[in-house]
Scaffold this active site. Structure first.
Site, PDB file in Angstrom:
ATOM      1  N   PHE A  45      55.683  28.370  33.862  1.00  6.53           N
ATOM      2  CA  PHE A  45      54.534  27.736  33.183  1.00  6.53           C
ATOM      3  C   PHE A  45      54.490  28.113  31.687  1.00  6.53           C
ATOM      4  CE2 PHE A  45      49.744  28.588  32.637  1.00  6.53           C
ATOM      5  CZ  PHE A  45      49.516  27.378  32.013  1.00  6.53           C
ATOM      6  N   SER A  94      54.093  36.075  39.415  1.00  2.69           N
ATOM      7  CA  SER A  94      52.862  36.012  38.621  1.00  2.69           C
ATOM      8  C   SER A  94      51.578  35.736  39.413  1.00  2.69           C
ATOM      9  CB  SER A  94      53.024  34.924  37.554  1.00  2.69           C
ATOM     10  OG  SER A  94      53.077  33.643  38.169  1.00  2.69           O
ATOM     11  N   THR A 120      49.749  40.977  30.807  1.00  4.64           N
ATOM     12  CA  THR A 120      48.484  40.370  31.233  1.00  4.64           C
ATOM     13  C   THR A 120      47.300  41.306  30.990  1.00  4.64           C
ATOM     14  OG1 THR A 120      47.265  39.774  33.240  1.00  4.64           O
ATOM     15  CG2 THR A 120      49.098  41.233  33.548  1.00  4.64           C
ATOM     16  N   ASP A 121      46.117  40.728  30.857  1.00  3.11           N
ATOM     17  CA  ASP A 121      44.901  41.551  30.734  1.00  3.11           C
ATOM     18  C   ASP A 121      44.549  42.223  32.064  1.00  3.11           C
ATOM     19  OD1 ASP A 121      44.053  39.304  32.154  1.00  3.11           O
ATOM     20  OD2 ASP A 121      42.329  38.882  30.868  1.00  3.11           O
ATOM     21  N   GLU A 122      45.199  41.792  33.165  1.00  3.44           N
ATOM     22  CA  GLU A 122      44.811  42.333  34.476  1.00  3.44           C
ATOM     23  C   GLU A 122      45.166  43.809  34.611  1.00  3.44           C
ATOM     24  OE1 GLU A 122      45.481  39.626  37.745  1.00  3.44           O
ATOM     25  OE2 GLU A 122      45.445  37.906  36.392  1.00  3.44           O
ATOM     26  N   TYR A 180      50.036  42.828  41.908  1.00  2.19           N
ATOM     27  CA  TYR A 180      50.530  42.130  40.703  1.00  2.19           C
ATOM     28  C   TYR A 180      50.222  42.954  39.456  1.00  2.19           C
ATOM     29  CZ  TYR A 180      50.377  38.972  36.681  1.00  2.19           C
ATOM     30  OH  TYR A 180      50.538  38.418  35.428  1.00  2.19           O
ATOM     31  N   LYS A 239      52.752  44.844  36.736  1.00  2.00           N
ATOM     32  CA  LYS A 239      52.777  44.540  35.301  1.00  2.00           C
ATOM     33  C   LYS A 239      52.432  45.800  34.495  1.00  2.00           C
ATOM     34  CE  LYS A 239      53.390  41.081  33.491  1.00  2.00           C
ATOM     35  NZ  LYS A 239      54.627  40.375  33.040  1.00  2.00           N
TER      36      LYS A 239
HETATM   37  P1  NAD Z   1      55.333  31.568  36.375  1.00  2.00           P
HETATM   38  O1  NAD Z   1      55.244  32.143  37.747  1.00  2.00           O
HETATM   39  O2  NAD Z   1      54.874  30.175  36.137  1.00  2.00           O
HETATM   40  O3  NAD Z   1      56.842  31.638  35.858  1.00  2.00           O
HETATM   41  C1  NAD Z   1      57.652  32.768  36.051  1.00  2.00           C
HETATM   42  C2  NAD Z   1      59.093  32.360  35.770  1.00  2.00           C
HETATM   43  O4  NAD Z   1      59.913  33.528  35.957  1.00  2.00           O
HETATM   44  C3  NAD Z   1      59.614  31.275  36.712  1.00  2.00           C
HETATM   45  O5  NAD Z   1      60.331  30.300  35.993  1.00  2.00           O
HETATM   46  C4  NAD Z   1      60.555  32.039  37.648  1.00  2.00           C
HETATM   47  O6  NAD Z   1      61.631  31.249  38.143  1.00  2.00           O
HETATM   48  C5  NAD Z   1      61.051  33.167  36.747  1.00  2.00           C
HETATM   49  N1  NAD Z   1      61.479  34.343  37.518  1.00  2.00           N
HETATM   50  C6  NAD Z   1      60.783  34.957  38.516  1.00  2.00           C
HETATM   51  N2  NAD Z   1      61.511  35.979  39.008  1.00  2.00           N
HETATM   52  C7  NAD Z   1      62.668  36.028  38.281  1.00  2.00           C
HETATM   53  C8  NAD Z   1      63.806  36.875  38.314  1.00  2.00           C
HETATM   54  N3  NAD Z   1      63.905  37.862  39.202  1.00  2.00           N
HETATM   55  N4  NAD Z   1      64.790  36.653  37.420  1.00  2.00           N
HETATM   56  C9  NAD Z   1      64.715  35.639  36.518  1.00  2.00           C
HETATM   57  N5  NAD Z   1      63.666  34.790  36.463  1.00  2.00           N
HETATM   58  C10 NAD Z   1      62.647  34.987  37.336  1.00  2.00           C
HETATM   59  O7  NAD Z   1      54.570  32.604  35.441  1.00  2.00           O
HETATM   60  P2  NAD Z   1      53.691  32.343  34.139  1.00  2.00           P
HETATM   61  O8  NAD Z   1      52.310  32.087  34.561  1.00  2.00           O
HETATM   62  O9  NAD Z   1      54.402  31.399  33.264  1.00  2.00           O
HETATM   63  O10 NAD Z   1      53.731  33.809  33.498  1.00  2.00           O
HETATM   64  C11 NAD Z   1      54.758  34.185  32.601  1.00  2.00           C
HETATM   65  C12 NAD Z   1      54.506  35.602  32.138  1.00  2.00           C
HETATM   66  O11 NAD Z   1      53.252  35.686  31.486  1.00  2.00           O
HETATM   67  C13 NAD Z   1      54.468  36.622  33.276  1.00  2.00           C
HETATM   68  O12 NAD Z   1      55.111  37.798  32.824  1.00  2.00           O
HETATM   69  C14 NAD Z   1      52.984  36.848  33.502  1.00  2.00           C
HETATM   70  O13 NAD Z   1      52.757  38.149  33.999  1.00  2.00           O
HETATM   71  C15 NAD Z   1      52.452  36.680  32.096  1.00  2.00           C
HETATM   72  N6  NAD Z   1      51.059  36.225  31.997  1.00  2.00           N
HETATM   73  C16 NAD Z   1      50.645  35.118  32.689  1.00  2.00           C
HETATM   74  C17 NAD Z   1      49.330  34.663  32.535  1.00  2.00           C
HETATM   75  C18 NAD Z   1      48.838  33.418  33.240  1.00  2.00           C
HETATM   76  O14 NAD Z   1      47.644  33.087  33.138  1.00  2.00           O
HETATM   77  N7  NAD Z   1      49.684  32.662  33.917  1.00  2.00           N
HETATM   78  C19 NAD Z   1      48.448  35.364  31.710  1.00  2.00           C
HETATM   79  C20 NAD Z   1      48.919  36.499  31.031  1.00  2.00           C
HETATM   80  C21 NAD Z   1      50.223  36.904  31.175  1.00  2.00           C
HETATM   81  P1  TYD Z   2      44.246  32.595  39.719  1.00  2.00           P
HETATM   82  O1  TYD Z   2      44.445  31.261  39.082  1.00  2.00           O
HETATM   83  O2  TYD Z   2      45.037  32.936  40.936  1.00  2.00           O
HETATM   84  O3  TYD Z   2      44.476  33.676  38.563  1.00  2.00           O
HETATM   85  P2  TYD Z   2      44.161  35.280  38.567  1.00  2.00           P
HETATM   86  O4  TYD Z   2      43.938  35.730  39.950  1.00  2.00           O
HETATM   87  O5  TYD Z   2      45.426  35.849  37.988  1.00  2.00           O
HETATM   88  O6  TYD Z   2      42.973  35.445  37.677  1.00  2.00           O
HETATM   89  O7  TYD Z   2      42.730  32.756  40.080  1.00  2.00           O
HETATM   90  C1  TYD Z   2      41.714  32.603  39.099  1.00  2.00           C
HETATM   91  C2  TYD Z   2      40.390  32.914  39.756  1.00  2.00           C
HETATM   92  O8  TYD Z   2      40.101  31.899  40.722  1.00  2.00           O
HETATM   93  C3  TYD Z   2      40.389  34.225  40.511  1.00  2.00           C
HETATM   94  O9  TYD Z   2      39.100  34.832  40.368  1.00  2.00           O
HETATM   95  C4  TYD Z   2      40.612  33.817  41.965  1.00  2.00           C
HETATM   96  C5  TYD Z   2      39.957  32.453  42.037  1.00  2.00           C
HETATM   97  N1  TYD Z   2      40.562  31.483  42.971  1.00  2.00           N
HETATM   98  C6  TYD Z   2      39.763  30.788  43.868  1.00  2.00           C
HETATM   99  O10 TYD Z   2      38.534  30.967  43.929  1.00  2.00           O
HETATM  100  N2  TYD Z   2      40.366  29.884  44.700  1.00  2.00           N
HETATM  101  C7  TYD Z   2      41.700  29.653  44.673  1.00  2.00           C
HETATM  102  O11 TYD Z   2      42.204  28.826  45.494  1.00  2.00           O
HETATM  103  C8  TYD Z   2      42.512  30.369  43.736  1.00  2.00           C
HETATM  104  C9  TYD Z   2      44.001  30.158  43.695  1.00  2.00           C
HETATM  105  C10 TYD Z   2      41.900  31.269  42.898  1.00  2.00           C
END
Ligand code: NAD
Ligand code: TYD
Length: 352
Positions: free
Chosen positions: A12, A86, A132-134, A158, A162
């Site tokens: 993503f 993630s 991540t902020d988590e 998770y 991280k």
């Molecule tokens: P995502 O799950 O959409 O994408 C992760 C990607 O990493 C995928 O393309 C997957 O194929 C690849 N991948 C997974 N395991 C792998 C491995 N062993 N070797 C090589 N590639 C691998 O995740 P995202 O939401 O795009 O998050 C990207 C980064 O940003 C992560 O490090 C996540 O912790 C961080 N992040 C995400 C969010 C969010 O809201 N999604 C917020 C803050 C930080």
């Molecule tokens: P999510 O998108 O999984 O992100 P994160 O857990 O990393 O914050 O979830 C966002 C919020 O939405 C979280 O408080 C969990 C809640 N949630 C639901 O209530 N229903 C759902 O089906 C999902 C996937 C998440």
């Protein structure tokens, strides 16, 4: 010319980072390393895949000898590391996958960068870890925000994985003087968001007339940032962030889950030409997530004041763009929700 390794670029956020760097920096050679797990999708990058400065490499960051060989072959100048498992819910059912990719995989990249750059010199090199902020845990007092000095208190597998990877990155910076920088970002939303996460799941289920599962009472709070603004922040920190520093990234945009789900329902009803209130009827309160963090909220003052970054989009505009993208890309949505993912989704859903 700079050789830059971006990991997780088929996911993503990574896909938006790859697109931004490939188009904005034609003189950089961008390598996208991705294992293509269920979350990786090369469809996300169709528009730039033939650019001369872009190369896709399929591979696993957990495989140390593969990573060492890749660094030896290409002698990268920089790394932007996004590859990760993630999703919090998956980390509850399959924690070891998170330990392997997020902890061991990150350490493999750190080792390869250290060994390669020790020989060539650290000058001009940079290892950027996307986090991540988590890692900061959860907030209770409405006046509190996560800052760069908030103590780590990860509470899910998770966030623990991280946090562990962040600690290793800082440890390599301190011990081996590896040139590292870390950012911790709040929840992203936008195009290419995999529909196991809250917002795309709600959009997908509204389109398919399925229940909208809201965990617990829907009172948990998340701080939402448009994914392209996160990619812009990564560009800013990669080029101007001070080595050894941490920057928090967020949109000062907190929403209770139930409120944001209601807003998605309203936006979808309007876009689909349905009477207002139609989608809301699909909302179903389900068993809460185990150990569900109550509230995340980022104080992004440091990156704004020191590096001049700020979000470019108001939330309502970003949400509308996102909904439009999903409505115009229903084939993408259907593809990622078919096959193995669908089996996973069904089993998760019936367990709720
Ligand atoms: P995502 O799950 O959409 O994408 C992760 C990607 O990493 C995928 O393309 C997957 O194929 C690849 N991948 C997974 N395991 C792998 C491995 N062993 N070797 C090589 N590639 C691998 O995740 P995202 O939401 O795009 O998050 C990207 C980064 O940003 C992560 O490090 C996540 O912790 C961080 N992040 C995400 C969010 C969010 O809201 N999604 C917020 C803050 C930080
Ligand atoms: P999510 O998108 O999984 O992100 P994160 O857990 O990393 O914050 O979830 C966002 C919020 O939405 C979280 O408080 C969990 C809640 N949630 C639901 O209530 N229903 C759902 O089906 C999902 C996937 C998440």
């Amino acid at each position: 010319m700079k050789k830059l390794l971006i990991t997780g670029g088929a996911g993503f956020i990574g896909s938006h980072v790859v697109r931004l760097f490939v188009t904005k920096y034609p003189d950089y050679q961008i390598f996208n390393l991705d294992k293509l797990t269920y979350a990786g999708n090369l469809e996300n990058l169709r528009d730039i895949e033939n650019q001369p400065n872009y190369t896709f490499v399929k591979g696993d960051i957990v495989d140390a000898s593969f990573i060492d060989a890749l660094f030896a072959e290409h002698q990268f100048d920089g790394v932007i590391h996004l590859a990760a498992e993630s999703h919090v819910d998956r980390s509850i059912s399959e924690p070891m996958a998170f330990v392997m990719t997020n902890v061991v995989g990150t350490c493999n990249l750190l080792n390869a960068a250290k060994n390669t750059w020790k020989a060539s010199g650290y000058e001009g090199k940079r290892f950027y870890h996307v986090s991540t902020d988590e890692v900061y845990g959860e907030l209770h007092n409405p006046e509190d925000f996560f800052t760069e000095t908030t103590p780590y208190d990860p509470r899910s597998p998770y966030s623990a994985s991280k946090a562990s990877s962040d600690h290793f990155v800082r440890a390599y910076g301190n011990t081996y003087k590896l040139p590292v920088v870390i950012t911790n970002c709040s929840n992203n939303y936008g195009p290419n968001h995999f529909p196991e996460k809250l917002l795309p799941l709600m959009i997908h289920n509204i389109l398919n007339n399925k229940p909208l599962p809201v965990y617990g009472k829907g009172e948990n709070v998340r701080d939402w940032l448009f994914v392209v603004d996160h990619a812009r922040a990564i560009d800013t920190v990669f080029h101007n962030g001070v080595l050894g520093e941490t920057y928090n990234i967020g949109g000062f945009n907190e929403w209770k889950n139930i409120d944001i789900v209601m807003l998605v329902c309203k936006t979808m009803d309007s876009k689909l030409g349905r009477p207002e209130g139609t989608s809301e009827q699909l909302i179903t309160y389900v068993t809460d997530r185990a150990g569900h963090d109550l509230r995340y909220a980022i104080d992004a003052t440091k990156i704004m004041n020191e590096l001049g970054w700020k979000p470019s989009l108001q939330f309502e505009e970003g949400l509308e763009k996102t909904v439009d993208w999903f409505l115009n890309n229903q084939e993408w949505l259907d593809n990622v929700t078919s096959g193995n993912y669908q089996k996973y989704y069904d089993s998760m859903y019936t367990n709720r």
